[in-house]
Motif scaffolding. Structure first.
Motif: not given
Length: 245
Positions: A72-77
């Motif tokens: 997955x990718x977090x909130x800052x990519x």
């Protein structure tokens, strides 16, 4: 099958032998225990449960659970990976399990609830829990809640409320559940019902007045038992409503 020799001393036998009780040999009977939990209570077993061995479980041998690698990718990519466990038993309802909060109403007794005691190998402890169980493949959570309550406790009730789908350990597992509220109405003279446990289920049911639930759970913890989080949260909320609001 297990056979145990135990003393027999009933009121009838005591009356019959009183005149010469000191001269008679001690009487014994042979009592047979069958390892069938739907006939005998969980505390009337020939031995205590114990861990024999713990070893790694290959994924190919796992019957009930599987591991997931979640990219997955977090909130800052930034790309990240998460490890999770998942049940293999989720049916068409999309809900894995139900837990049941019971309110028992009786003409001459205070409102009570039902909790259960059962040994859980993953934590190697007797756990204090709400009645609960998996939702069958084509079953609704509402139907499962009434069925599981009857199987684990013997009591039949009416579903009053069921929660949205909720999770209890989202950092570890994809498992979800719904929490049901079931009301049981009893009459004077109603006998305690028999449980309808499956083979391999060793469950002791306990009926507790609601006003005593929080203190009872504290006592169980002091005795070395492990209290399930869902039951504790409900009892703590009930206690807070009584003492802090």
């Amino acid at each position: 099958m297990y056979t145990l020799s135990i003393p027999l001393l009933t009121r009838r036998s005591l009356t019959a032998i009183r005149p010469s009780i000191r001269q008679l040999p001690r009487l014994h009977i042979s009592r047979t225990f069958h390892a069938r939990p739907h006939l005998y209570a969980a505390y009337n077993m020939p031995q205590s449960p114990k861990i024999v061995k713990i070893e790694e479980l290959p994924a190919s041998e796992a019957k009930w659970i599987e591991f997931k690698k979640i990219s997955w990718q977090d909130q800052v990519g930034k790309s990240r990976v998460w490890e999770a466990a998942a049940r293999k038993t989720r049916g068409t309802s999309g809900v894995d399990a139900v837990a049941i909060v019971t309110v028992i109403r009786h003409p001459s007794r205070p409102p009570s609830t039902i909790i259960i005691l059962q040994y859980r190998p993953p934590v190697d402890a007797v756990c204090v829990e709400l009645p609960a169980g998996l939702v069958d493949a084509k079953e609704s959570p509402s139907d499962a809640s009434v069925r599981e309550l009857h199987e684990e406790t013997g009591y039949k009730g009416k579903l009053k409320f069921i929660s949205p789908t909720i999770v209890s350990d989202p950092g570890l597992s994809t498992a979800n559940m719904q929490l049901a509220m079931v009301e049981v109405d009893l009459k004077e003279g109603d006998e305690e019902p028999e449980q309808a446990l499956d083979d391999g289920e060793f469950i002791e049911r306990i009926v507790v007045p609601l006003d005593e639930l929080y203190d009872r759970l504290v006592k169980y913890d002091q005795e070395g038992k492990t209290v399930d989080a869902r039951l504790w949260h409900w009892a703590a909320g009930f206690q807070a409503a009584k003492t802090m609001l």
